[in-house]
Design a protein around this motif. Sequence first.
Motif, mmCIF file in Angstrom:
data_model
loop_
_atom_site.group_PDB
_atom_site.id
_atom_site.type_symbol
_atom_site.label_atom_id
_atom_site.label_comp_id
_atom_site.label_asym_id
_atom_site.label_seq_id
_atom_site.Cartn_x
_atom_site.Cartn_y
_atom_site.Cartn_z
ATOM 1 N N UNK A 114 0.830 -1.214 0.000
ATOM 2 C CA UNK A 114 0.000 0.000 0.000
ATOM 3 C C UNK A 114 0.866 1.267 0.000
ATOM 4 N N UNK A 115 1.854 1.313 0.866
ATOM 5 C CA UNK A 115 2.642 2.537 1.039
ATOM 6 C C UNK A 115 3.935 2.531 0.232
ATOM 7 N N UNK A 116 4.343 1.367 -0.229
ATOM 8 C CA UNK A 116 5.662 1.168 -0.807
ATOM 9 C C UNK A 116 6.564 0.610 0.280
ATOM 10 N N UNK A 143 -1.661 5.300 13.528
ATOM 11 C CA UNK A 143 -1.377 6.744 13.584
ATOM 12 C C UNK A 143 0.036 7.045 13.109
ATOM 13 N N UNK A 144 0.997 6.236 13.539
ATOM 14 C CA UNK A 144 2.384 6.414 13.082
ATOM 15 C C UNK A 144 2.452 6.198 11.576
ATOM 16 N N UNK A 145 1.813 5.138 11.085
ATOM 17 C CA UNK A 145 1.844 4.837 9.655
ATOM 18 C C UNK A 145 1.247 5.981 8.843
ATOM 19 N N UNK A 146 0.152 6.554 9.329
ATOM 20 C CA UNK A 146 -0.469 7.671 8.615
ATOM 21 C C UNK A 146 0.416 8.911 8.640
ATOM 22 N N UNK A 151 -0.618 9.112 4.302
ATOM 23 C CA UNK A 151 -1.792 8.439 3.733
ATOM 24 C C UNK A 151 -2.825 8.179 4.827
ATOM 25 N N UNK A 152 -4.096 8.147 4.456
ATOM 26 C CA UNK A 152 -5.151 7.706 5.369
ATOM 27 C C UNK A 152 -5.176 6.181 5.333
ATOM 28 N N UNK A 153 -5.007 5.566 6.482
ATOM 29 C CA UNK A 153 -4.940 4.107 6.544
ATOM 30 C C UNK A 153 -5.960 3.503 7.505
ATOM 31 N N UNK A 157 -6.851 -0.577 8.656
ATOM 32 C CA UNK A 157 -7.016 -1.076 10.018
ATOM 33 C C UNK A 157 -8.419 -1.677 10.188
ATOM 34 N N UNK A 158 -9.432 -0.982 9.723
ATOM 35 C CA UNK A 158 -10.808 -1.447 9.887
ATOM 36 C C UNK A 158 -11.018 -2.812 9.235
#
Length: 167
Positions: A114-116, A143-146, A151-153, A157-158
Amino acid sequence: CTLMLGNGTLDGIVGTATHELGHSWFQHILATNESKHPWMDEGFTSYAEDLVTAYLEDNKGFAFEGNYRGYQALAKSGKEEPLTTHADHYNTNGAYGAAVYSKGAVFLEQLGYITGAPMRDKILIEYYNQWKFKHPNAADFIRIAEKVSGMKLDWYKEYWINSTKTI
């Protein structure tokens, strides 16, 4: 402390040692609560184990094949439960093992999709730097990943953690 049988295969002993060493970060230093969030300890550790094993074996193939197979078997079994399930509340040991170890590892590999992959690696470093010795949960990780990725992630998670919807 980990005890290993001396009569196992070299690959098995190396895999176990690598996995248990990975707990130094995900369970011990990050202090993930393995009862409440077992996939964040065992799954992240399994992800790291796959990376290290592939490096040690000079494996040019797909390092996470075993965990993908484990997750796929779980998804097809009809016994999958959300990763939010408490470690002691899974209905079967098989569902616990496949979810916590395999689906947890696939979570990080998919995050890299998703993020690379380089961004996922930056996320993991920042996660470690911000949450060592603090008992993080899935919301803390996302939160750290976003923040790191921009990106909205929350959707990831959901679906991946809070449900049994498949990829």
